[in-house]
Design a protein around this motif. Structure first.
Motif, short mmCIF file in Angstrom:
data_model
loop_
_atom_site.label_atom_id
_atom_site.label_comp_id
_atom_site.label_asym_id
_atom_site.label_seq_id
_atom_site.Cartn_x
_atom_site.Cartn_y
_atom_site.Cartn_z
N MET A 1 0.86 -1.19 0.00
CA MET A 1 0.00 0.00 0.00
C MET A 1 0.90 1.24 0.00
O MET A 1 1.87 1.29 0.75
N PRO A 2 0.61 2.24 -0.84
CA PRO A 2 1.47 3.43 -0.90
C PRO A 2 1.61 4.11 0.47
O PRO A 2 0.67 4.11 1.27
N ASP A 3 2.78 4.68 0.70
CA ASP A 3 3.06 5.36 1.97
C ASP A 3 2.00 6.43 2.26
O ASP A 3 1.54 6.55 3.40
N ALA A 4 1.61 7.18 1.23
CA ALA A 4 0.62 8.26 1.44
C ALA A 4 -0.70 7.70 1.97
O ALA A 4 -1.35 8.31 2.83
N GLU A 5 -1.10 6.53 1.47
CA GLU A 5 -2.35 5.91 1.93
C GLU A 5 -2.21 5.40 3.37
O GLU A 5 -3.12 5.56 4.18
N LYS A 6 -1.05 4.84 3.68
CA LYS A 6 -0.81 4.40 5.06
C LYS A 6 -0.88 5.60 6.01
O LYS A 6 -1.48 5.53 7.08
N ARG A 7 -0.23 6.68 5.61
CA ARG A 7 -0.23 7.89 6.45
C ARG A 7 -1.66 8.41 6.66
O ARG A 7 -2.01 8.88 7.75
N ARG A 8 -2.45 8.32 5.60
CA ARG A 8 -3.84 8.82 5.69
C ARG A 8 -4.64 8.01 6.70
O ARG A 8 -5.48 8.54 7.42
N ARG A 9 -4.37 6.72 6.77
CA ARG A 9 -5.14 5.83 7.66
C ARG A 9 -4.62 5.80 9.10
O ARG A 9 -5.30 5.34 10.00
N ALA A 10 -3.38 6.25 9.29
CA ALA A 10 -2.73 6.11 10.60
C ALA A 10 -3.35 6.99 11.67
O ALA A 10 -3.80 8.10 11.40
N THR A 11 -3.37 6.46 12.90
CA THR A 11 -3.73 7.29 14.06
C THR A 11 -2.56 8.22 14.38
O THR A 11 -2.74 9.39 14.70
N VAL A 12 -1.34 7.66 14.31
CA VAL A 12 -0.12 8.40 14.64
C VAL A 12 0.92 8.12 13.55
O VAL A 12 1.01 6.99 13.06
N ILE A 13 1.70 9.15 13.19
CA ILE A 13 2.81 8.97 12.25
C ILE A 13 4.10 9.38 12.97
O ILE A 13 4.14 10.43 13.62
N ILE A 14 5.12 8.53 12.87
CA ILE A 14 6.44 8.90 13.38
C ILE A 14 7.42 8.91 12.21
O ILE A 14 7.51 7.94 11.46
N GLU A 15 8.12 10.03 12.05
CA GLU A 15 9.15 10.15 11.01
C GLU A 15 10.42 9.48 11.53
O GLU A 15 10.77 9.63 12.70
N THR A 16 11.12 8.76 10.64
CA THR A 16 12.30 8.01 11.08
C THR A 16 13.58 8.50 10.41
O THR A 16 14.44 7.71 10.05
N GLU B 1 17.61 9.59 17.02
CA GLU B 1 17.33 10.06 18.39
C GLU B 1 15.94 10.70 18.48
O GLU B 1 15.24 10.53 19.48
N GLN B 2 15.55 11.42 17.43
CA GLN B 2 14.21 12.02 17.41
C GLN B 2 13.15 10.93 17.39
O GLN B 2 12.12 11.03 18.08
N THR B 3 13.40 9.88 16.60
CA THR B 3 12.45 8.76 16.55
C THR B 3 12.30 8.12 17.93
O THR B 3 11.20 7.85 18.38
N ARG B 4 13.45 7.91 18.60
CA ARG B 4 13.42 7.30 19.94
C ARG B 4 12.61 8.19 20.91
O ARG B 4 11.82 7.68 21.70
N GLN B 5 12.80 9.50 20.81
CA GLN B 5 12.07 10.43 21.68
C GLN B 5 10.57 10.38 21.36
O GLN B 5 9.73 10.38 22.27
N ASP B 6 10.24 10.32 20.07
CA ASP B 6 8.82 10.25 19.66
C ASP B 6 8.17 8.97 20.18
O ASP B 6 7.01 8.97 20.59
N VAL B 7 8.93 7.88 20.15
CA VAL B 7 8.41 6.60 20.68
C VAL B 7 8.15 6.73 22.18
O VAL B 7 7.09 6.34 22.67
N ARG B 8 9.12 7.29 22.91
CA ARG B 8 8.94 7.47 24.36
C ARG B 8 7.72 8.34 24.66
O ARG B 8 6.93 8.05 25.56
N ASN B 9 7.58 9.42 23.89
CA ASN B 9 6.45 10.34 24.11
C ASN B 9 5.12 9.63 23.86
O ASN B 9 4.15 9.83 24.60
N LEU B 10 5.08 8.81 22.79
CA LEU B 10 3.84 8.11 22.46
C LEU B 10 3.49 7.10 23.54
O LEU B 10 2.32 6.99 23.95
N ILE B 11 4.49 6.36 24.03
CA ILE B 11 4.25 5.39 25.11
C ILE B 11 3.71 6.11 26.34
O ILE B 11 2.73 5.67 26.95
N ALA B 12 4.33 7.23 26.68
CA ALA B 12 3.89 8.00 27.85
C ALA B 12 2.47 8.51 27.68
O ALA B 12 1.65 8.47 28.61
#
Length: 199
Positions: free
Chosen positions: A161-176, A180-191
């Motif tokens: 499935m195209p990335d744009a369609e996945k992004r449209r359906r997602a509750t949350v998107i994390i850029e990778t 270190e930013q990805t790790r922080q985004d993961v921590r924030n989401l868990i919290a």
């Protein structure tokens, strides 16, 4: 006791899905891995070996499913993929249900499913997380892999499935793009999820 919050993780090839899943595991979140489950089902004595042997005897080598041989069969027989999916999907669903039952005390479970939206598995999740990166970053990452060619990558992308369609359906998107930013985004989401779960 509330039931675990089920977060479905997906992302196209080269988007950093495995790396992101590992970050959840490092944070103590139980992770169910669909790819690993299929690997186990195909291994010697795996639950998929006997039914696949019955349908495709030539795909079995040394008591296990030979993925290279199976891929060849799938390429030559348009109906084969559906038959394999009819065998494998119920087994992966059962494994996922068992994993959730085994971790019922957890407040959050990550379900790492490459074909999350394609298989409708997102319907079983409380929220979905899509990992994403710019197309040029994705291509550069994938083409660094041994044996990978531009043509192979284009073929894989054509089946996802195209990335744009996945992004449209997602509750949350994390850029990778930045680890270190990805790790922080993961921590924030868990919290955030834990805060809402315990509110």
């Amino acid at each position: 006791m509330s039931k675990p919050f089920l977060l479905g993780l997906t992302g196209s090839i080269g988007m950093g899905k495995s790396t992101t899943a590992a970050m959840f595991a490092e944070a103590g979140v139980p992770v169910w891995d669909a790819d690993q489950t299929v690997h186990d089902l195909y291994a010697k004595d795996g639950a998929a070996v006997a039914p696949i042997a019955a349908a495709f005897p030539s795909a079995i080598k040394a008591g296990a499913v030979d993925r290279v041989e199976l891929k060849k069969l799938l390429a030559n027989d348009k109906t084969a993929l559906n038959r394999v999916e009819e065998i494998v999907h119920p087994l992966t669903t059962a494994s996922r249900s068992q994993f959730i039952a085994d971790h019922s005390e957890a407040d959050l479970i990550l379900l790492d499913i490459p074909l999350l939206f394609e298989t409708g598995a997102d319907a079983a999740c409380d929220a979905t997380l899509v990992v994403s990166a710019p197309a040029e970053v994705q291509r550069a990452r994938v083409l660094e892999r041994p044996e990978m060619t531009e043509a192979q990558l284009d073929f894989i992308l054509s089946r996802q499935m195209p990335d744009a369609e996945k992004r449209r359906r997602a509750t949350v998107i994390i850029e990778t793009v930045d680890l270190e930013q990805t790790r922080q985004d993961v921590r924030n989401l868990i919290a955030q999820i834990r805060g809402e779960q315990n509110a």
